[in-house]
Design a protein around this motif. Structure first.
Motif, PDB file in Angstrom:
ATOM      1  N   PHE A  52      44.674  23.186  40.057  1.00 52.44           N
ATOM      2  CA  PHE A  52      43.744  23.649  41.090  1.00 52.44           C
ATOM      3  C   PHE A  52      44.181  24.991  41.655  1.00 52.44           C
ATOM      4  O   PHE A  52      43.366  25.888  41.837  1.00 52.44           O
ATOM      5  N   GLY A  53      45.456  25.145  41.914  1.00 50.51           N
ATOM      6  CA  GLY A  53      45.965  26.409  42.454  1.00 50.51           C
ATOM      7  C   GLY A  53      45.769  27.560  41.484  1.00 50.51           C
ATOM      8  O   GLY A  53      45.350  28.655  41.874  1.00 50.51           O
ATOM      9  N   THR A  54      46.046  27.324  40.217  1.00 50.61           N
ATOM     10  CA  THR A  54      45.856  28.358  39.200  1.00 50.61           C
ATOM     11  C   THR A  54      44.377  28.731  39.087  1.00 50.61           C
ATOM     12  O   THR A  54      44.036  29.905  39.035  1.00 50.61           O
ATOM     13  N   PHE A  55      43.519  27.720  39.076  1.00 48.74           N
ATOM     14  CA  PHE A  55      42.079  27.967  39.011  1.00 48.74           C
ATOM     15  C   PHE A  55      41.624  28.788  40.217  1.00 48.74           C
ATOM     16  O   PHE A  55      40.850  29.726  40.079  1.00 48.74           O
ATOM     17  N   PHE A  56      42.106  28.446  41.398  1.00 48.87           N
ATOM     18  CA  PHE A  56      41.745  29.152  42.622  1.00 48.87           C
ATOM     19  C   PHE A  56      42.168  30.616  42.556  1.00 48.87           C
ATOM     20  O   PHE A  56      41.399  31.512  42.909  1.00 48.87           O
ATOM     21  N   ILE A  57      43.351  30.883  42.053  1.00 51.30           N
ATOM     22  CA  ILE A  57      43.847  32.264  41.944  1.00 51.30           C
ATOM     23  C   ILE A  57      43.003  33.046  40.943  1.00 51.30           C
ATOM     24  O   ILE A  57      42.649  34.206  41.178  1.00 51.30           O
ATOM     25  N   ILE A  58      42.636  32.426  39.824  1.00 51.62           N
ATOM     26  CA  ILE A  58      41.812  33.104  38.817  1.00 51.62           C
ATOM     27  C   ILE A  58      40.446  33.464  39.415  1.00 51.62           C
ATOM     28  O   ILE A  58      39.950  34.571  39.205  1.00 51.62           O
ATOM     29  N   ILE A  59      39.860  32.557  40.180  1.00 49.69           N
ATOM     30  CA  ILE A  59      38.561  32.826  40.812  1.00 49.69           C
ATOM     31  C   ILE A  59      38.677  34.011  41.764  1.00 49.69           C
ATOM     32  O   ILE A  59      37.821  34.900  41.776  1.00 49.69           O
ATOM     33  N   ILE A  60      39.728  34.050  42.551  1.00 50.10           N
ATOM     34  CA  ILE A  60      39.911  35.157  43.496  1.00 50.10           C
ATOM     35  C   ILE A  60      40.072  36.471  42.753  1.00 50.10           C
ATOM     36  O   ILE A  60      39.470  37.489  43.119  1.00 50.10           O
ATOM     37  N   VAL A  61      40.862  36.486  41.670  1.00 54.34           N
ATOM     38  CA  VAL A  61      41.062  37.709  40.886  1.00 54.34           C
ATOM     39  C   VAL A  61      39.731  38.178  40.307  1.00 54.34           C
ATOM     40  O   VAL A  61      39.401  39.368  40.344  1.00 54.34           O
ATOM     41  N   LEU A  62      38.919  37.263  39.772  1.00 56.72           N
ATOM     42  CA  LEU A  62      37.624  37.636  39.207  1.00 56.72           C
ATOM     43  C   LEU A  62      36.687  38.183  40.282  1.00 56.72           C
ATOM     44  O   LEU A  62      35.929  39.126  40.025  1.00 56.72           O
ATOM     45  N   VAL A  64      37.615  39.782  42.983  1.00 61.52           N
ATOM     46  CA  VAL A  64      38.095  41.127  43.323  1.00 61.52           C
ATOM     47  C   VAL A  64      37.657  42.125  42.259  1.00 61.52           C
ATOM     48  O   VAL A  64      37.160  43.208  42.572  1.00 61.52           O
ATOM     49  N   ILE A  65      37.784  41.753  40.983  1.00 63.92           N
ATOM     50  CA  ILE A  65      37.364  42.638  39.891  1.00 63.92           C
ATOM     51  C   ILE A  65      35.857  42.885  39.970  1.00 63.92           C
ATOM     52  O   ILE A  65      35.390  44.015  39.799  1.00 63.92           O
ATOM     53  N   GLY A  66      35.082  41.845  40.255  1.00 63.29           N
ATOM     54  CA  GLY A  66      33.638  42.008  40.381  1.00 63.29           C
ATOM     55  C   GLY A  66      33.267  42.918  41.537  1.00 63.29           C
ATOM     56  O   GLY A  66      32.362  43.737  41.432  1.00 63.29           O
ATOM     57  N   ALA A  67      33.995  42.794  42.645  1.00 61.58           N
ATOM     58  CA  ALA A  67      33.711  43.656  43.796  1.00 61.58           C
ATOM     59  C   ALA A  67      34.022  45.109  43.476  1.00 61.58           C
ATOM     60  O   ALA A  67      33.275  46.013  43.847  1.00 61.58           O
ATOM     61  N   ILE A  68      35.107  45.323  42.753  1.00 62.08           N
ATOM     62  CA  ILE A  68      35.484  46.696  42.400  1.00 62.08           C
ATOM     63  C   ILE A  68      34.479  47.295  41.430  1.00 62.08           C
ATOM     64  O   ILE A  68      34.009  48.417  41.616  1.00 62.08           O
ATOM     65  N   SER A  69      34.120  46.536  40.395  1.00 65.00           N
ATOM     66  CA  SER A  69      33.172  47.078  39.417  1.00 65.00           C
ATOM     67  C   SER A  69      31.772  47.191  40.012  1.00 65.00           C
ATOM     68  O   SER A  69      31.016  48.070  39.639  1.00 65.00           O
TER      69      SER A  69
END
Length: 173
Positions: A52-62, A64-69
């Protein structure tokens, strides 16, 4: 275990005793050695993220990338696409033909309407000649005749640029 002197009455008392048996004075425990300290310290549990923690971190990273792009798109305004008359004409021509087998859509529909068994229609090939304001389209096909036999046939037609069949020029067996 060792014997120590009681600080109150001076008599010898075991260092493991909680109080002096003579005067009831509380006995201070001796300071532990370095080895005892390290052995007595509870280890901190390691912090594992788990699924769950790994999944949560991946969602946050995605996110952030979506917001930047997503911000990059807003910075560059879109230029309107201006098509030339030739490009518009070419699109109309392409939309008149099937992307699946290259047959002319309207001519195929007309051929099937005139057949005894429209379900037996099989497209062989289609060719066309561009005459400027219209096309000449020839379609070769197979289908069942009134007796159930499969026959080859072809139709040549005058077709508008928009894809409408204007007239049938020739038909062949």
């Amino acid at each position: 275990m060792a014997l120590i002197d009681c600080p109150e009455c001076g008599k010898q008392v075991s260092d493991a005793a909680a109080q002096c048996p003579n005067c009831a004075y509380p006995i201070a425990k001796p300071k532990p050695t370095k080895q005892q300290k390290s052995a007595e310290k509870p280890k901190k549990p390691s912090k594992k993220l788990g699924c769950f923690g790994t999944f949560f971190i991946i969602i946050i990273v995605l996110m952030v990338i979506g917001a930047i792009s997503g911000n990059d798109d807003k910075k560059t305004p879109e230029k309107p696409i201006i098509k030339t008359a030739e490009q518009i004409r070419q699109e109309k021509l392409e939309n008149s033909f099937s992307a699946w087998d290259g047959s002319h859509i309207a001519l195929t529909k007309l051929i099937k309407q005139s057949m005894n068994d429209p379900k037996s229609y099989e497209h062989d090939k289609t060719v066309y000649w561009d005459k400027g304001d219209h096309l000449i389209v020839r379609t070769d096909f197979r289908g069942k005749n009134a007796f159930g036999g499969v026959v080859r046939n072809w139709v040549k037609a005058k077709v508008s640029i928009d894809g409408q069949v204007l007239e049938i020029i020739e038909e062949g067996p």
